[in-house]
Design an enzyme around this catalytic site. Structure first.
Site, PDB file in Angstrom:
ATOM      1  N   CYS A  26     -26.735  22.652  15.355  1.00 51.34           N
ATOM      2  CA  CYS A  26     -27.804  21.733  15.766  1.00 51.34           C
ATOM      3  C   CYS A  26     -28.742  22.387  16.777  1.00 51.34           C
ATOM      4  CB  CYS A  26     -27.161  20.487  16.380  1.00 51.34           C
ATOM      5  SG  CYS A  26     -28.335  19.374  17.181  1.00 51.34           S
ATOM      6  N   TRP A  81     -20.177  14.016  12.621  1.00 54.68           N
ATOM      7  CA  TRP A  81     -19.623  15.235  13.206  1.00 54.68           C
ATOM      8  C   TRP A  81     -18.119  15.073  13.426  1.00 54.68           C
ATOM      9  CZ3 TRP A  81     -22.700  19.163  12.824  1.00 54.68           C
ATOM     10  CH2 TRP A  81     -24.078  19.034  13.020  1.00 54.68           C
ATOM     11  N   ARG A  90     -26.369   5.720  16.411  1.00 58.91           N
ATOM     12  CA  ARG A  90     -26.089   7.039  15.876  1.00 58.91           C
ATOM     13  C   ARG A  90     -25.112   7.793  16.782  1.00 58.91           C
ATOM     14  NH1 ARG A  90     -29.968  10.272  16.525  1.00 58.91           N
ATOM     15  NH2 ARG A  90     -29.490  11.719  14.846  1.00 58.91           N
ATOM     16  N   VAL A 107     -25.074  14.860  18.570  1.00 53.36           N
ATOM     17  CA  VAL A 107     -24.821  15.864  19.598  1.00 53.36           C
ATOM     18  C   VAL A 107     -26.180  16.426  20.006  1.00 53.36           C
ATOM     19  CG1 VAL A 107     -22.499  16.478  18.887  1.00 53.36           C
ATOM     20  CG2 VAL A 107     -24.428  17.652  17.816  1.00 53.36           C
ATOM     21  N   SER A 120     -31.116  15.840  24.658  1.00 55.28           N
ATOM     22  CA  SER A 120     -31.064  17.268  24.993  1.00 55.28           C
ATOM     23  C   SER A 120     -32.145  17.680  25.978  1.00 55.28           C
ATOM     24  CB  SER A 120     -31.178  18.110  23.717  1.00 55.28           C
ATOM     25  OG  SER A 120     -32.455  17.963  23.107  1.00 55.28           O
ATOM     26  N   TYR A 153     -38.031  19.234  10.244  1.00 56.22           N
ATOM     27  CA  TYR A 153     -37.310  18.102   9.663  1.00 56.22           C
ATOM     28  C   TYR A 153     -38.261  17.175   8.902  1.00 56.22           C
ATOM     29  CZ  TYR A 153     -33.187  19.434  12.336  1.00 56.22           C
ATOM     30  OH  TYR A 153     -32.103  20.113  12.826  1.00 56.22           O
TER      31      TYR A 153
END
Length: 316
Positions: A56, A89, A122, A125, A141, A186
């Site tokens: 990711c 995941w 959702r 990560v 992030s 994406y």
């Protein structure tokens, strides 16, 4: 992709917009670690743990900051398997995956329901986990890397990648890069209508051309000092020719066709500690084998063969 509904994990297909566009859902767990004592999460060695996927790009940012800030002995990490299928995941056996080193969970969604038993969104990560409170600090992030950049200075290597005098320019670069490059790949790859794909892919390459020209005038994206803007772009470009060019049909040009961007990518890859955060097997396996709607055969590409360790020629 999937989500929790009433405590049960269910596979949920991505829902494009009416125009056939990929729509990213914002992160929902957004607390902060603060060194000034203004939050419930003070910076402490050994208290926090990162849950990541090597595949990711968003999680990759956090591993990079853990490395470049010298926080390896301060913040631990666990790596999921690269395959993300009906259970999301998973902490299953796979070369390079670690299992859950803190909680012993099998699935990443268990982190979310431990933090909030009523959670039904959702399970993504990265996750920055508080081992003391057994809860999620953040799953955003861009905010995790800001915490690692400035809130652990008592334990970290010197270096500020978001200096105040450059923040306006960094933010401007980040905005365009996020919309058209980080998320643009994406939007290209998951588009379900031709017009949506073409709009996204042309915006992506317009920005790559802009970045190539920008790097012809300066060593880094915001002058001659490496900043957050560089580290936010890097995870996308290190993946570009391996997965986005073919798998996501971002194929007008390759990274290796851009002399400045390719040299810049090699320089950042060779930055102390960064190469260890790149796992191309996890990257290729995740994209090619997890996205059945894009690659129904799930055959994983074995190339291309790119030497990111080759001399970059961008100074000492």
């Amino acid at each position: 992709m999937g989500q929790l509904e009433d405590g049960v994990w269910r596979a949920v297909p991505r829902k494009p917009s009416a125009k056939g566009e990929f729509v990213r859902i914002d992160a929902q767990m957004r607390n902060w670690i603060r060194a000034d004592g203004s939050s419930d999460f003070p910076p402490e060695a050994g208290r926090y743990h990162l849950y990541v996927s090597y595949a990711c790009p968003w999680a990759h940012r956090t591993l990079i900051y853990r490395a470049i800030k010298g926080l390896q002995d301060v913040i631990g990490f666990s790596v999921v398997s690269p395959l993300m299928l009906e259970n999301g995941w998973e902490f299953t056996e796979y070369p390079g995956a670690t299992g859950d080193r803190v909680n012993g969970f099998t699935y990443s969604h268990q982190l979310y329901t431990t933090a909030n038993p009523r959670y039904s969104g959702r399970s993504s990560v990265p996750v920055l986990w508080d081992t003391q409170g057994r809860t999620i600090v953040s799953n955003e992030s861009s905010e995790i890397i800001r915490m690692l950049n400035s809130e652990f200075d008592a334990f970290a290597k010197p270096g500020d990648y978001y200096p105040e005098e450059l923040r306006a320019e960094i933010d401007a670069v980040n905005t365009r890069v996020y919309e058209t490059v980080n998320n643009g790949v994406y939007r290209s790859g998951f588009a379900v209508k031709q017009d949506a794909y073409e709009e996204a892919v042309h915006a992506l390459f317009d920005s790559l051309d802009w970045l190539e020209e920008r790097l012809s005038r300066s060593r880094y994206l915001v002058g001659d000092r490496i900043t957050e803007a560089d580290w936010r772009l890097f995870p996308t470009l290190i993946r570009f020719d391996h997965v986005y060019h073919g798998h996501f049909k971002c194929n007008i040009r390759r990274l290796v066709d851009y002399p400045n961007l390719f040299a810049w990518t090699r320089e950042l890859y060779q930055w102390p500690g960064v190469a260890e955060t790149v796992n191309m097997d996890h990257i290729r396996t995740h994209y090619y084998a997890s996205h059945e709607n894009v690659n129904p055969t799930r055959i994983v590409s074995v190339g291309p063969d790119i030497d990111f360790g080759a001399p970059h020629g961008r100074g000492n």
